[in-house]
Design a protein around this motif. Structure first.
Motif, PDB file in Angstrom:
ATOM      1  N   GLU A 164     -45.923  53.370  50.291  1.00  0.00           N
ATOM      2  CA  GLU A 164     -46.700  52.265  50.855  1.00  0.00           C
ATOM      3  C   GLU A 164     -47.995  52.820  51.429  1.00  0.00           C
ATOM      4  N   ALA A 173     -50.468  52.263  53.750  1.00  0.00           N
ATOM      5  CA  ALA A 173     -50.794  51.469  54.931  1.00  0.00           C
ATOM      6  C   ALA A 173     -52.248  51.708  55.353  1.00  0.00           C
ATOM      7  N   THR A 200     -48.517  49.798  65.318  1.00  0.00           N
ATOM      8  CA  THR A 200     -48.307  48.351  65.396  1.00  0.00           C
ATOM      9  C   THR A 200     -48.330  47.923  66.854  1.00  0.00           C
ATOM     10  N   ARG A 248     -40.289  51.431  55.716  1.00  0.00           N
ATOM     11  CA  ARG A 248     -39.940  50.015  55.663  1.00  0.00           C
ATOM     12  C   ARG A 248     -38.604  49.916  54.931  1.00  0.00           C
ATOM     13  N   LYS A 273     -44.277  55.842  54.140  1.00  0.00           N
ATOM     14  CA  LYS A 273     -45.708  55.874  54.450  1.00  0.00           C
ATOM     15  C   LYS A 273     -46.159  57.324  54.625  1.00  0.00           C
TER      16      LYS A 273
END
Length: 379
Positions: free
Chosen positions: A72, A74, A79, A96, A129
């Motif tokens: 992924e 990102a 966050t 994830r 990630k």
């Protein structure tokens, strides 16, 4: 040979179907070592794909669910949240989805944003990630960044099995150590001991603490409920290893499930305190969105004799529903049974001397390294 049948559940993408097709239990041999019983289509999908037998035993030919990992890319790694009932305002999720397969995991519904199921997809189709450490370094170096404790492991476990090869969490810790940035970790994995060298170094400066989630001491229950997480014994060993290395360590009795594992509160706290835990916390079972059906499927198959009792007591703490997302209530519940759990927890914590002093991590040591070719500040 037909293996799946698409059932239209809505034509307008703006109208989200409340029931995206029926959940069909997956053959036990195909989901061996997994937590969820089914793999219902994501709630945002316009079509639900349901496996069915066409009379030629086609379903017997389907392969077992294997763990697949995708990269992924990102754009950001930190966050932010403004939830008033949690103790942190920022977190990092290196992955994830989670291979641990905990059937009750409240993070399962997030897989719907990837067009995947909260069921077996969540624990078998994972996203890593690999740029997390680089992104973190960039975000921490941003002008005006103000340090506060970063929480890791609050959504999916940073030390799930794929971390052994991807080592994303270790790279993140190396950045945080270099920047002098505080971190609080929650995990169910003994793999955390791999990074005890970094964690102990950070702990010496008041920059790190860890909590192990211990939901039960019953190996059979743990295997059924959290199939690929560390055994209860290994989690207690991790508490001891961290404590011996000087890392402040706590225990999370989470989630507490009425009439299933809540009878173990005192024993779990006793065992964790004996291994060196100094802090403790708990969270009542949360069943948001798809998690409710997944948990009820699992409960009916694994503990059919307790199904009615567990759900009845749980609903008595959730205003008659499977879940109440109201801030202040979602973590603890409401009503007499919830009060009883809270009181038992408080008494056990007091008796064992837990939470007498909570570890407050430092932020005053934060200092981004000077980039190569950068200029020292005069003041």
């Amino acid at each position: 040979m037909s293996l799946s049948h698409p059932i239209p559940v809505g034509l307008d993408p703006l109208i989200l179907p409340a029931e995206p097709g029926p959940a069909v239990p997956i053959d036990p041999e195909r989901r061996r070592g997994r937590g969820a019983e089914s793999n219902r289509s994501g709630r945002f999908e316009k079509l639900a794909f349901v496996p069915f037998d066409d009379g030629w035993q086609s379903l017997d030919e389907l392969p077992p669910f294997k763990t697949e990992v995708q990269v992924e890319k990102a754009r950001k790694i930190i966050t932010r949240n403004e939830s008033p009932d949690i103790s942190f305002d920022r977190s990092i999720n290196p992955y994830r989805g989670c291979e641990h397969g905990c059937v009750y995991c409240f993070a399962r519904p997030t897989h719907a944003y990837m067009g995947l199921s909260a069921g077996l997809d969540f624990e078998s189709k994972l996203f890593a990630k690999p740029d997390a450490a680089k992104l973190l370094e960039r975000e921490l170096s941003a002008e005006g960044y103000k340090p506060r404790t970063i929480a890791i492991g609050t959504n999916t476990d940073p030390y799930q099995p794929i971390e052994k090869t991807h080592r994303i969490m270790r790279e993140i810790l190396e950045v945080l150590d270099r920047f002098g940035h505080p971190v609080a970790i929650v995990t169910k994995s003994a793999l955390v001991l791999r990074d005890v060298d970094i964690l102990s170094r950070m702990a010496e400066r008041g920059l790190a603490k860890v909590a192990l989630s211990v939901t039960t001491l019953d190996r059979k229950l743990a295997r059924a409920m959290e199939p690929r997480a560390a055994t209860p014994t290994r989690r207690l060993e991790a508490i001891r290893g961290l404590a011996q290395a000087g890392v402040p360590v706590g225990v999370m009795t989470a989630p507490l499930i009425p009439a299933l594992n809540d009878s173990e509160i005192e024993r779990i706290l006793d065992a964790a305190a004996a291994q060196g835990a100094t802090e403790a916390g708990y969270v009542l079972l949360r069943l948001p969105l798809e998690v409710s059906e997944l948990f009820r499927e699992w409960l009916a198959r694994n503990y059919p004799d307790r199904y009615r009792h567990v759900m009845s007591v749980l609903r008595s703490m959730r205003g008659g529903a499977d879940y109440d997302a109201e801030w202040g209530k979602r973590m603890r519940g409401d009503g007499p049974y919830a009060w009883q759990i809270g009181r038992r927890f408080e008494l056990a914590v007091k008796r064992l001397g837990l939470n007498r002093r909570t570890t407050r991590l430092r932020t005053d040591l934060f200092a981004p390294p000077i980039a190569r070719g950068g200029q020292l500040s005069l003041f």
